[in-house]
Design a protein around this motif. Structure first.
Motif, PDB file in Angstrom:
ATOM      1  N   ARG A   1     -11.237  18.495  82.746  1.00 15.89           N
ATOM      2  CA  ARG A   1     -10.370  17.651  83.543  1.00 15.89           C
ATOM      3  C   ARG A   1      -9.346  16.982  82.630  1.00 15.89           C
ATOM      4  NH1 ARG A   1     -13.981  14.305  87.019  1.00 15.89           N
ATOM      5  NH2 ARG A   1     -14.650  13.568  84.971  1.00 15.89           N
ATOM      6  N   GLY A   2      -8.118  16.887  83.082  1.00 13.54           N
ATOM      7  CA  GLY A   2      -7.072  16.280  82.281  1.00 13.54           C
ATOM      8  C   GLY A   2      -7.441  14.885  81.831  1.00 13.54           C
TER       9      GLY A   2
ATOM     10  N   ALA B   1     -13.261  31.614  94.144  1.00 14.58           N
ATOM     11  CA  ALA B   1     -14.291  32.647  94.291  1.00 14.58           C
ATOM     12  C   ALA B   1     -15.232  32.641  93.093  1.00 14.58           C
ATOM     13  CB  ALA B   1     -13.637  34.014  94.446  1.00 14.58           C
ATOM     14  N   ALA B   2     -14.701  32.364  91.912  1.00 24.08           N
ATOM     15  CA  ALA B   2     -15.532  32.351  90.709  1.00 24.08           C
ATOM     16  C   ALA B   2     -16.403  31.114  90.633  1.00 24.08           C
ATOM     17  CB  ALA B   2     -14.646  32.447  89.471  1.00 24.08           C
ATOM     18  N   ILE B   3     -15.874  29.982  91.084  1.00 25.21           N
ATOM     19  CA  ILE B   3     -16.618  28.733  91.000  1.00 25.21           C
ATOM     20  C   ILE B   3     -17.724  28.667  92.044  1.00 25.21           C
ATOM     21  CG2 ILE B   3     -16.418  26.217  91.285  1.00 25.21           C
ATOM     22  CD1 ILE B   3     -13.602  26.454  90.076  1.00 25.21           C
ATOM     23  N   SER B   4     -17.542  29.336  93.165  1.00 25.15           N
ATOM     24  CA  SER B   4     -18.554  29.333  94.220  1.00 25.15           C
ATOM     25  C   SER B   4     -19.822  29.982  93.706  1.00 25.15           C
ATOM     26  CB  SER B   4     -18.038  30.097  95.449  1.00 25.15           C
ATOM     27  OG  SER B   4     -19.058  30.228  96.408  1.00 25.15           O
ATOM     28  N   GLY B   5     -20.879  29.189  93.615  1.00 25.74           N
ATOM     29  CA  GLY B   5     -22.126  29.734  93.101  1.00 25.74           C
ATOM     30  C   GLY B   5     -23.087  30.174  94.180  1.00 25.74           C
ATOM     31  N   SER B   6     -22.702  30.016  95.445  1.00 30.49           N
ATOM     32  CA  SER B   6     -23.611  30.362  96.541  1.00 30.49           C
ATOM     33  C   SER B   6     -23.061  31.545  97.303  1.00 30.49           C
ATOM     34  CB  SER B   6     -23.770  29.173  97.498  1.00 30.49           C
ATOM     35  OG  SER B   6     -22.519  28.799  98.018  1.00 30.49           O
ATOM     36  N   PRO B   7     -23.932  32.369  97.898  1.00 28.53           N
ATOM     37  CA  PRO B   7     -23.451  33.481  98.701  1.00 28.53           C
ATOM     38  C   PRO B   7     -22.709  32.991  99.922  1.00 28.53           C
ATOM     39  CG  PRO B   7     -25.814  33.177  98.995  1.00 28.53           C
ATOM     40  CD  PRO B   7     -25.392  32.264  97.876  1.00 28.53           C
ATOM     41  N   ASP B   8     -21.950  33.889 100.530  1.00 27.50           N
ATOM     42  CA  ASP B   8     -21.194  33.513 101.720  1.00 27.50           C
ATOM     43  C   ASP B   8     -22.097  32.895 102.770  1.00 27.50           C
ATOM     44  OD1 ASP B   8     -18.875  34.399 100.635  1.00 27.50           O
ATOM     45  OD2 ASP B   8     -18.898  36.353 101.651  1.00 27.50           O
ATOM     46  N   ALA B   9     -21.595  31.870 103.392  1.00 19.80           N
ATOM     47  CA  ALA B   9     -22.349  31.220 104.458  1.00 19.80           C
ATOM     48  C   ALA B   9     -22.503  32.161 105.637  1.00 19.80           C
ATOM     49  CB  ALA B   9     -21.626  29.944 104.892  1.00 19.80           C
ATOM     50  N   ALA B  10     -23.541  31.905 106.432  1.00 23.40           N
ATOM     51  CA  ALA B  10     -23.741  32.735 107.617  1.00 23.40           C
ATOM     52  C   ALA B  10     -22.535  32.621 108.537  1.00 23.40           C
ATOM     53  CB  ALA B  10     -25.010  32.296 108.349  1.00 23.40           C
ATOM     54  N   ARG B  11     -22.260  33.678 109.238  1.00 21.43           N
ATOM     55  CA  ARG B  11     -21.096  33.701 110.107  1.00 21.43           C
ATOM     56  C   ARG B  11     -21.200  32.656 111.205  1.00 21.43           C
ATOM     57  NH1 ARG B  11     -18.134  39.089 112.227  1.00 21.43           N
ATOM     58  NH2 ARG B  11     -16.669  38.131 113.643  1.00 21.43           N
ATOM     59  N   ALA B  12     -20.164  31.855 111.305  1.00 21.12           N
ATOM     60  CA  ALA B  12     -20.180  30.794 112.313  1.00 21.12           C
ATOM     61  C   ALA B  12     -19.999  31.390 113.706  1.00 21.12           C
ATOM     62  CB  ALA B  12     -19.057  29.805 112.027  1.00 21.12           C
ATOM     63  N   PRO B  13     -20.731  30.881 114.680  1.00 18.97           N
ATOM     64  CA  PRO B  13     -20.647  31.434 116.032  1.00 18.97           C
ATOM     65  C   PRO B  13     -19.417  30.926 116.783  1.00 18.97           C
ATOM     66  CG  PRO B  13     -22.222  29.634 115.993  1.00 18.97           C
ATOM     67  CD  PRO B  13     -21.740  29.813 114.581  1.00 18.97           C
ATOM     68  N   THR B  14     -18.220  31.279 116.306  1.00 18.45           N
ATOM     69  CA  THR B  14     -17.002  30.868 116.998  1.00 18.45           C
ATOM     70  C   THR B  14     -16.903  31.593 118.337  1.00 18.45           C
ATOM     71  OG1 THR B  14     -15.949  30.685 114.845  1.00 18.45           O
ATOM     72  CG2 THR B  14     -14.503  30.664 116.762  1.00 18.45           C
ATOM     73  N   PRO B  15     -16.653  30.883 119.425  1.00 19.92           N
ATOM     74  CA  PRO B  15     -16.535  31.543 120.734  1.00 19.92           C
ATOM     75  C   PRO B  15     -15.436  32.595 120.728  1.00 19.92           C
ATOM     76  CG  PRO B  15     -16.668  29.147 120.959  1.00 19.92           C
ATOM     77  CD  PRO B  15     -16.482  29.435 119.509  1.00 19.92           C
ATOM     78  N   GLY B  16     -15.644  33.650 121.544  1.00 20.81           N
ATOM     79  CA  GLY B  16     -14.662  34.730 121.600  1.00 20.81           C
ATOM     80  C   GLY B  16     -13.280  34.246 121.978  1.00 20.81           C
ATOM     81  N   ARG B  17     -13.202  33.324 122.944  1.00 22.37           N
ATOM     82  CA  ARG B  17     -11.913  32.801 123.356  1.00 22.37           C
ATOM     83  C   ARG B  17     -11.244  32.043 122.213  1.00 22.37           C
ATOM     84  NH1 ARG B  17      -7.277  33.582 125.545  1.00 22.37           N
ATOM     85  NH2 ARG B  17      -6.268  31.687 126.351  1.00 22.37           N
ATOM     86  N   GLY B  18     -12.056  31.321 121.421  1.00 22.17           N
ATOM     87  CA  GLY B  18     -11.522  30.591 120.283  1.00 22.17           C
ATOM     88  C   GLY B  18     -10.929  31.527 119.245  1.00 22.17           C
ATOM     89  N   ARG B  19     -11.595  32.637 118.998  1.00 22.84           N
ATOM     90  CA  ARG B  19     -11.068  33.606 118.025  1.00 22.84           C
ATOM     91  C   ARG B  19      -9.758  34.203 118.529  1.00 22.84           C
ATOM     92  NH1 ARG B  19     -16.686  34.872 117.775  1.00 22.84           N
ATOM     93  NH2 ARG B  19     -16.427  36.676 119.146  1.00 22.84           N
TER      94      ARG B  19
ATOM     95  N   ILE C   1     -17.283  20.580  91.343  1.00 22.86           N
ATOM     96  CA  ILE C   1     -17.303  20.681  89.876  1.00 22.86           C
ATOM     97  C   ILE C   1     -17.941  19.449  89.263  1.00 22.86           C
ATOM     98  CG2 ILE C   1     -15.861  20.818  87.811  1.00 22.86           C
ATOM     99  CD1 ILE C   1     -13.840  22.439  89.446  1.00 22.86           C
ATOM    100  N   GLY C   2     -17.603  18.277  89.812  1.00 17.43           N
ATOM    101  CA  GLY C   2     -18.166  17.033  89.299  1.00 17.43           C
ATOM    102  C   GLY C   2     -17.841  16.832  87.832  1.00 17.43           C
ATOM    103  N   ASN C   3     -18.863  16.492  87.048  1.00 15.39           N
ATOM    104  CA  ASN C   3     -18.684  16.262  85.611  1.00 15.39           C
ATOM    105  C   ASN C   3     -19.091  17.460  84.768  1.00 15.39           C
ATOM    106  OD1 ASN C   3     -17.734  13.561  85.861  1.00 15.39           O
ATOM    107  ND2 ASN C   3     -19.835  12.869  86.215  1.00 15.39           N
ATOM    108  N   ARG C   4     -19.306  18.593  85.409  1.00 14.70           N
ATOM    109  CA  ARG C   4     -19.713  19.772  84.650  1.00 14.70           C
ATOM    110  C   ARG C   4     -18.610  20.235  83.707  1.00 14.70           C
ATOM    111  NH1 ARG C   4     -21.738  24.221  88.776  1.00 14.70           N
ATOM    112  NH2 ARG C   4     -20.057  23.338  90.056  1.00 14.70           N
ATOM    113  N   ARG C   5     -19.006  20.714  82.563  1.00 20.09           N
ATOM    114  CA  ARG C   5     -18.079  21.311  81.604  1.00 20.09           C
ATOM    115  C   ARG C   5     -18.257  22.821  81.517  1.00 20.09           C
ATOM    116  NH1 ARG C   5     -15.573  17.790  78.107  1.00 20.09           N
ATOM    117  NH2 ARG C   5     -15.482  15.713  79.038  1.00 20.09           N
ATOM    118  N   VAL C   6     -19.481  23.295  81.724  1.00 19.63           N
ATOM    119  CA  VAL C   6     -19.772  24.731  81.761  1.00 19.63           C
ATOM    120  C   VAL C   6     -20.348  25.046  83.137  1.00 19.63           C
ATOM    121  CG1 VAL C   6     -21.097  26.639  80.771  1.00 19.63           C
ATOM    122  CG2 VAL C   6     -20.187  24.844  79.278  1.00 19.63           C
ATOM    123  N   ILE C   7     -19.718  25.966  83.829  1.00 20.09           N
ATOM    124  CA  ILE C   7     -20.135  26.337  85.180  1.00 20.09           C
ATOM    125  C   ILE C   7     -20.848  27.676  85.127  1.00 20.09           C
ATOM    126  CG2 ILE C   7     -19.348  26.875  87.523  1.00 20.09           C
ATOM    127  CD1 ILE C   7     -16.901  25.119  86.973  1.00 20.09           C
TER     128      ILE C   7
END
Length: 364
Positions: free
Chosen positions: A115-116, A209-227, A156-162
């Motif tokens: 961090r700067g 994409a590199a910083i994300s340490g967790s797999p993709d979240a489950a697909r959200a059940p967006t209503p068909g009309r909403g999509r 990221i918080g105070n981490r220096r190595v991810i």
């Protein structure tokens, strides 16, 4: 310290419209001289191993982004700090041992961050090659919030190595090296604001994409009309900005949806992801520009950059896949096609050359 290439006679920067960009490439023979290469950082490098020092430094700065690569051949103790209001993320390209970054072990698949204003304290191995991005923290955080709906600074918080998976580190490393390679070949294209915008957003997406340490979240059940509404609003926005190189980030910001929601909506309604859809629209925009260009007074690279394409070989391959010819062939045929149209009774210009959207490769 030998300068290999500069974009401006002063060696500092080259103006591009209201913005500025700079390109610096240096060979160094002293560790402390090498420390001064990185613009707007405060650094001191102490050489700890015996032998003749040799370093290589490359930096491209445009908009909110400072992309750089540095290579050294001796054990170095680096201390200092990055510019205030910045966030740095880097990944090693090659190490011949373990580095110690702010008290933590650093390997080839580690992501290092700073961090700067925070203190840098890094003991490198003898062979050290790293590629990194320093960017405006607010700009990066805004992108993460608007496009990914993530609070990246909190993550990221105070981490220096991810910790990153080998695949994550490899993907980021390969992408940043590709960016540097492309800018080395055609640095003058940075004068186009559309290219700078597209490249900055692509860098942000790759960092997230590199910083994300967790797999993709489950697909959200967006209503068909909403999509359907999301896709309809996206189409309305694209129709109103048909002559602009729209990006996924633009759509996410305008529609106030995350990248994942946008992707699911396009996939369900159009059976196509938004990256491919927008890339196809931009390819068609390039084609129209090439067909409308004055013969002999237009460059393919400039037109591609105006539509946000920064990797010219990928662009040429995608264009050929989409339209069955290289962009240079389209440009060459412009003059002869215009002449034929002018000579034919009632002759008119040909159509836009739109082709099926699925032909386009899914690249950022």
């Amino acid at each position: 310290m030998e300068a290999l290439a500069m974009t401006a006679e002063s060696g500092d920067s080259a103006l591009a419209g209201d913005d500025a960009f700079s390109v610096v490439q240096l060979d160094t023979r002293d560790a402390d001289d090498h420390a001064s290469c990185l613009q707007h950082w405060r650094q001191r490098y102490d050489q700890l191993s015996a032998g003749l020092f040799s370093g290589k430094f490359e930096e491209f700065w445009f908009g909110n982004v400072q992309v750089f690569r540095e290579r050294t051949n001796q054990v170095i103790h680096e201390i200092g700090s990055a510019w205030e209001g910045s966030r740095t993320v880097g990944v090693p390209v090659a190490l011949d041992g373990t580095g110690w970054y702010c008290g933590e072990a650093c390997g080839v698949d580690s992501l290092i961050t700073l961090r700067g204003g925070d203190d840098l304290d890094y003991r490198t191995p003898r062979v050290h090659d790293v590629v990194a991005v320093t960017t405006d923290t607010q700009a990066f955080s805004d992108y993460a919030t608007q496009v990914e709906h993530r609070d990246i600074e909190a993550e990221i918080g105070n981490r220096r190595v991810i910790a990153a998976t080998p695949d994550q580190a490899t993907t980021l490393r390969s992408f940043l090296l590709t960016v540097i390679s492309s800018l080395e070949a055609t640095p003058e294209l940075l004068r186009h604001p559309q290219m700078r915008k597209g490249l900055e957003q692509a860098i942000y997406a790759s960092l997230l994409a590199a910083i994300s340490g967790s797999p993709d979240a489950a697909r959200a059940p967006t209503p068909g009309r909403g999509r359907q509404l999301i896709v309809d609003r996206a189409r309305e926005y694209m129709s109103a900005h048909i002559d602009e190189p729209i990006t996924v980030a633009d759509l996410c910001t305008e529609l106030e949806v995350s990248r994942r929601t946008l992707q699911y909506s396009f996939q369900d309604i159009l059976n196509l992801n938004p990256v491919s859809f927008l890339r196809a629209l931009r390819l068609n925009g390039v084609r129209r520009a090439l067909k409308g260009a004055e013969h002999g007074h237009a460059a393919v690279a400039d037109i591609a950059a105006q539509w946000g394409f920064w990797h010219l070989s990928h662009f040429a391959a995608d264009y050929r896949t989409m339209f069955g010819e290289l962009p240079s062939e389209t440009l060459r045929s412009t003059g002869s096609s215009a002449n034929r149209a002018a000579c034919a009774p009632g002759g008119t210009a040909s159509g836009s050359g739109d082709h099926p959207l699925h032909a386009c490769a899914n690249r950022q």
